[in-house]
Design an enzyme around this catalytic site. Structure first.
Site, PDB file in Angstrom:
ATOM      1  N   GLY A   1       3.281   2.220  10.648  1.00 34.62           N
ATOM      2  CA  GLY A   1       4.059   3.246  10.434  1.00 34.62           C
ATOM      3  C   GLY A   1       4.939   3.804  11.773  1.00 34.62           C
ATOM      4  O   GLY A   1       5.622   4.622  11.570  1.00 34.62           O
TER       5      GLY A   1
ATOM      6  N   LYS B   1      -0.032   4.327  -0.286  1.00 34.32           N
ATOM      7  CA  LYS B   1      -0.625   5.466   0.339  1.00 34.32           C
ATOM      8  C   LYS B   1      -0.439   6.483  -0.582  1.00 34.32           C
ATOM      9  O   LYS B   1      -0.620   6.485  -1.797  1.00 34.32           O
ATOM     10  CB  LYS B   1      -0.158   5.712   1.870  1.00 34.32           C
ATOM     11  CG  LYS B   1      -0.011   4.569   2.594  1.00 34.32           C
ATOM     12  CD  LYS B   1       0.085   4.647   4.116  1.00 34.32           C
ATOM     13  CE  LYS B   1      -0.156   3.182   4.792  1.00 34.32           C
ATOM     14  NZ  LYS B   1       0.270   3.397   6.122  1.00 34.32           N
TER      15      LYS B   1
ATOM     16  N   GLU C   1      -4.937  -4.768  10.839  1.00 30.36           N
ATOM     17  CA  GLU C   1      -3.934  -3.808  10.675  1.00 30.36           C
ATOM     18  C   GLU C   1      -4.040  -3.155  12.194  1.00 30.36           C
ATOM     19  O   GLU C   1      -4.779  -2.072  12.165  1.00 30.36           O
ATOM     20  CB  GLU C   1      -3.974  -2.550   9.622  1.00 30.36           C
ATOM     21  CG  GLU C   1      -3.573  -3.290   8.368  1.00 30.36           C
ATOM     22  CD  GLU C   1      -3.168  -2.263   7.422  1.00 30.36           C
ATOM     23  OE1 GLU C   1      -1.930  -2.528   6.902  1.00 30.36           O
ATOM     24  OE2 GLU C   1      -3.706  -1.205   7.300  1.00 30.36           O
TER      25      GLU C   1
ATOM     26  N   GLU D   1      -6.308   4.988   8.107  1.00 31.53           N
ATOM     27  CA  GLU D   1      -6.153   6.412   7.876  1.00 31.53           C
ATOM     28  C   GLU D   1      -7.313   7.014   7.047  1.00 31.53           C
ATOM     29  O   GLU D   1      -7.803   8.234   7.436  1.00 31.53           O
ATOM     30  CB  GLU D   1      -4.846   6.640   6.822  1.00 31.53           C
ATOM     31  CG  GLU D   1      -3.673   5.938   7.472  1.00 31.53           C
ATOM     32  CD  GLU D   1      -2.486   5.388   6.792  1.00 31.53           C
ATOM     33  OE1 GLU D   1      -2.616   5.497   5.475  1.00 31.53           O
ATOM     34  OE2 GLU D   1      -1.527   4.952   7.478  1.00 31.53           O
TER      35      GLU D   1
ATOM     36  N   HIS E   1      -9.203   1.489   5.065  1.00 33.91           N
ATOM     37  CA  HIS E   1      -8.005   1.765   5.975  1.00 33.91           C
ATOM     38  C   HIS E   1      -7.916   2.545   6.998  1.00 33.91           C
ATOM     39  O   HIS E   1      -8.939   3.523   6.898  1.00 33.91           O
ATOM     40  CB  HIS E   1      -6.865   2.108   4.919  1.00 33.91           C
ATOM     41  CG  HIS E   1      -5.369   2.048   5.348  1.00 33.91           C
ATOM     42  ND1 HIS E   1      -4.982   3.097   6.349  1.00 33.91           N
ATOM     43  CD2 HIS E   1      -4.505   1.166   5.162  1.00 33.91           C
ATOM     44  CE1 HIS E   1      -3.857   2.681   6.781  1.00 33.91           C
ATOM     45  NE2 HIS E   1      -3.218   1.610   5.906  1.00 33.91           N
TER      46      HIS E   1
ATOM     47  N   SER F   1       4.129  -2.210  10.133  1.00 33.36           N
ATOM     48  CA  SER F   1       5.474  -2.377  10.033  1.00 33.36           C
ATOM     49  C   SER F   1       5.931  -3.742   9.696  1.00 33.36           C
ATOM     50  O   SER F   1       7.140  -4.130  10.293  1.00 33.36           O
ATOM     51  CB  SER F   1       5.962  -2.165  11.663  1.00 33.36           C
ATOM     52  OG  SER F   1       5.620  -0.830  11.849  1.00 33.36           O
TER      53      SER F   1
ATOM     54  N   ASN G   1       0.902  -1.064   0.004  1.00 33.65           N
ATOM     55  CA  ASN G   1       0.090  -0.167  -0.085  1.00 33.65           C
ATOM     56  C   ASN G   1       0.982   1.205  -0.014  1.00 33.65           C
ATOM     57  O   ASN G   1       1.534   1.336   1.114  1.00 33.65           O
ATOM     58  CB  ASN G   1      -0.817  -0.048   1.448  1.00 33.65           C
ATOM     59  CG  ASN G   1      -1.836   1.244   1.245  1.00 33.65           C
ATOM     60  OD1 ASN G   1      -1.871   2.089   0.565  1.00 33.65           O
ATOM     61  ND2 ASN G   1      -2.311   1.448   2.428  1.00 33.65           N
TER      62      ASN G   1
HETATM   63  P1  13P Z   1       3.287   0.274   7.443  1.00 30.47           P
HETATM   64  O1  13P Z   1       3.727  -0.960   6.978  1.00 30.47           O
HETATM   65  O2  13P Z   1       4.210   1.307   6.953  1.00 30.47           O
HETATM   66  O3  13P Z   1       3.447   0.172   8.866  1.00 30.47           O
HETATM   67  O4  13P Z   1       1.892   0.505   6.965  1.00 30.47           O
HETATM   68  C1  13P Z   1       1.130  -0.568   7.211  1.00 30.47           C
HETATM   69  C2  13P Z   1      -0.303  -0.105   6.330  1.00 30.47           C
HETATM   70  O5  13P Z   1      -0.931   0.892   6.913  1.00 30.47           O
HETATM   71  C3  13P Z   1      -0.608  -0.672   5.254  1.00 30.47           C
HETATM   72  O6  13P Z   1      -1.882  -0.498   4.493  1.00 30.47           O
END
Ligand code: 13P
Length: 270
Positions: free
Chosen positions: A191, A29, A185, A115, A113, A230, A27
């Site tokens: 992140g 983003k 997640e 976010e 997601h 992560s 992803n």
């Molecule tokens: P990270 O791998 O950067 O922690 O992000 C995970 C994520 O949100 C994938 O959708």
């Protein structure tokens, strides 16, 4: 163009005894212009081998979808969008619908997601409609669920997951549920570099599968459950070997081709 129903092909009887093909999805983003995306795919394809036992996807910004579909064609790497609207068309400024994605030969879409839930007010109610609309259009949905750090500390992880899974799937029948991928997640792991332990991840992905089983036992065997948060080349193998974990949704670790290829290779070994 005719589209196959999402997930209808490429299935095999896995070592887990079910018919789930693992998926490693990157992803991106809000990262990568079209030029940067082209550079990525040119770096990725020579590093990974397309094989039937593993699905590989990149979830890219809308602006890079067409270019990535064209550049990845024939490689086995699937291209997903990161969100979509539940309606087919209408007065929804700035939004993109399922037919707009399928027209480009996009394979699937990430939905819910954390976010998007946090920053863009995405609700469980809208998500339930989005998952159905995606399946209806022949897109493979990845429904994201997960708890905050506070919720985990308060012992509310199961309650949160139950709510999100039940709400997200409640408009679907058993056949449709079997074609959904769910990504667990934990928000505290996204992140942060603070990956869930193998035990935390296994407990949560198994719980998500059990929640699906409460609705329909057959779908629980078929539904893919991913871990995200992560994931990096050096921790991927352990997570991907977990009995209920059918792959990973990778954020930061999917931005450079070498690192993402390392995660794909770890998945093949798991
Ligand atoms: P990270 O791998 O950067 O922690 O992000 C995970 C994520 O949100 C994938 O959708």
């Amino acid at each position: 163009m005719t589209r196959r129903p999402a997930g209808a092909e490429g299935r095999h009887v896995s070592a887990r005894g079910g018919t789930r093909t693992p998926l490693i999805a990157g992803n991106w983003k809000m990262n990568k212009t079209v030029a940067q995306a082209e550079e990525f795919i040119a770096g990725l394809l020579p590093r990974i081998s397309a094989r039937a036992e593993l699905d590989v996807a990149i979830c890219v910004p809308f602006t890079a979808l067409q270019a990535m579909v064209d550049s990845a064609r024939g490689s086995g790497v699937e291209v997903y969008a990161q969100t979509m609207h539940e309606e087919l068309e209408g007065a929804f400024t700035g939004e993109v619908s399922a037919p707009m994605l399928t027209e480009l030969d996009v394979h699937g879409v990430v939905l819910g997601h954390s976010e998007r839930r946090e920053h863009f007010g995405e609700t469980d109610r809208a998500l339930a409609a989005k998952v159905g609309a995606a399946l209806e259009a022949g897109l493979h949905p990845i429904l994201c669920v997960g708890e905050t750090e506070e919720e985990r500390e308060r012992g509310e992880t199961d309650r949160k997951l139950r709510h999100q899974v039940q709400e997200g799937l409640h408009l679907l029948d058993a056949d449709q549920i079997a074609r959904v991928t769910i990504a667990y997640e934990p928000i505290w792991a996204i992140g942060t570099g603070q990956v869930a332990t193998a035990q935390q991840a296994q407990e949560a992905v198994a719980f998500v599968r059990a929640l699906v089983g409460d609705k329909t036992p057959e779908a629980a065997e078929a539904v893919r459950v991913l871990y995200g948060g992560s994931v990096k080349p050096d921790n991927a193998a352990e997570l991907l070997a977990l009995p209920d974990c059918d792959g990973a949704l990778v954020g930061g670790g999917s931005l450079d081709p070498e690192g993402f290829a390392g995660i794909v290779e770890a998945a093949r070994g798991a």
